[in-house]
Design an enzyme around this catalytic site. Structure first.
Site, mmCIF file in Angstrom:
data_model
loop_
_atom_site.group_PDB
_atom_site.id
_atom_site.type_symbol
_atom_site.label_atom_id
_atom_site.label_comp_id
_atom_site.label_asym_id
_atom_site.label_seq_id
_atom_site.Cartn_x
_atom_site.Cartn_y
_atom_site.Cartn_z
ATOM 1 N N HIS A 1 9.485 13.006 41.222
ATOM 2 C CA HIS A 1 8.661 14.224 41.309
ATOM 3 C C HIS A 1 8.140 14.470 42.727
ATOM 4 O O HIS A 1 7.736 15.584 43.050
ATOM 5 C CB HIS A 1 7.518 14.194 40.289
ATOM 6 C CG HIS A 1 6.342 13.342 40.651
ATOM 7 N ND1 HIS A 1 6.170 12.061 40.176
ATOM 8 C CD2 HIS A 1 5.268 13.589 41.435
ATOM 9 C CE1 HIS A 1 5.039 11.565 40.634
ATOM 10 N NE2 HIS A 1 4.472 12.482 41.405
ATOM 11 N N ASP B 1 11.409 8.666 36.561
ATOM 12 C CA ASP B 1 10.671 9.140 37.727
ATOM 13 C C ASP B 1 10.920 8.268 38.954
ATOM 14 O O ASP B 1 10.037 8.063 39.777
ATOM 15 C CB ASP B 1 9.168 9.233 37.421
ATOM 16 C CG ASP B 1 8.419 10.130 38.411
ATOM 17 O OD1 ASP B 1 9.076 10.989 39.040
ATOM 18 O OD2 ASP B 1 7.189 9.970 38.547
ATOM 19 N N SER C 1 1.969 9.032 45.193
ATOM 20 C CA SER C 1 3.135 8.906 44.322
ATOM 21 C C SER C 1 4.280 8.227 45.053
ATOM 22 O O SER C 1 4.649 8.606 46.160
ATOM 23 C CB SER C 1 3.609 10.286 43.859
ATOM 24 O OG SER C 1 2.665 10.909 43.040
#
Length: 287
Positions: free
Chosen positions: A22, A52, A134
């Site tokens: 993402h 992910d 992230s």
């Protein structure tokens, strides 16, 4: 132009870098800034939306690669630390610390159930809006990577919930990374293509809606999208059985292969529909 930032983990001395899928969404190029400040254009090696995890590569050698440890050795209460670039590049290489709050948390994301490490380390990220950490590492007390941070729990009002961060276990990461480097994708799994969350009995009564699973997202290129399942639908049954928890869907999917089908009873604006959806390999969605 679309611009976002994230974090990554150097997986090999010759430039393979692990991050979250993402982090790269909606982007057409990526630049890696190393700890010495040098900038390098990155090439996408492969990505896996279900887990992910993505792998990119920069054209350089002699990098100090991270050391990984098996996430199977973790226990609740173990000390951990996260490193990333929270909120803006100006705060890059920020370290926070905490503990392993729980293991094997099942979180539904991007149409798949992920089994994650829960931690109270201050992971300033969300799965929906990338805020910088992230893709960064979650370390054990020996400085070994035992997870890749990828989301922070969000309340129904859109605000972050403190102390509820999640990371992809290193054992999962290493198997996905190997497949991405070898094949550019992960094959052999099946996905419905919807992201769902439970509507509790109390919420159902308060809003006068049925109890079931609220569809928060539908994966582009999935058969669920083609058959007309929409964001905001409530799935009340799977193959005629009540669907109150995410596990009700994953249990119905267990043992099925790509091309097999599930029939969902869907409530939408007071109407009830039966929609049969074909399971697909996530690597084939969007093709």
């Amino acid at each position: 132009d679309y611009y976002a930032w994230g974090s990554g983990v150097i997986a090999s001395s010759d430039g393979y870098i692990i991050t979250n899928t993402h982090v790269l969404d909606n982007g057409d190029s990526a630049t890696v800034v190393l700890s010495d400040g040098s900038e390098h254009e990155a090439k996408l090696i492969g990505f896996d939306a279900s887990s992910d995890i993505a792998v990119i590569k920069i054209d350089t050698t002699g990098l100090a690669a991270a050391e990984f440890a098996s996430s199977s050795t973790l226990s609740v209460g173990d000390s951990v630390a996260a490193i990333g670039n929270p909120l803006s590049p100006d705060l890059r290489l920020t370290m926070t610390r905490g503990i392993v709050s729980a293991l094997n948390r099942e979180i539904n994301y991007n149409g798949a159930t992920m089994t994650l490490i829960q931690t109270d380390a201050s992971i300033q990220i969300t799965a929906a809006v990338n805020e910088g950490n992230s893709g960064g590492p979650l370390f054990n007390s020996r400085g070994q990577v035992i997870g890749i941070t990828n989301m922070k729990m969000i309340s129904s009002f859109g605000s972050g919930v403190e102390g509820l961060g999640f990371a992809i276990p290193s054992d999962t990461v290493e198997s996905i990374v190997q497949a991405l480097i070898e094949d550019g994708a992960v094959y052999g799994r099946v996905s419905i293509g919807v992201t769902v969350g439970p509507v509790s009995k109390d919420i159902a009564q308060y809003y006068d809606i049925p109890q079931g699973l609220y569809v928060s997202a539908v994966t582009e290129g999935s058969d669920a999208e083609a058959k007309g399942i929409e964001r905001g639908d409530i799935i009340t049954k799977v193959n005629g059985e009540d669907a109150f928890e995410n596990s009700d869907v994953s249990d119905a999917k267990e043992g099925l292969n790509a091309g097999d089908t599930l029939t969902f009873t869907v409530w939408r604006d007071g109407r009830t529909l039966d929609i049969t959806v074909k399971l697909m390999d996530p690597a084939d969605m969007g093709k």
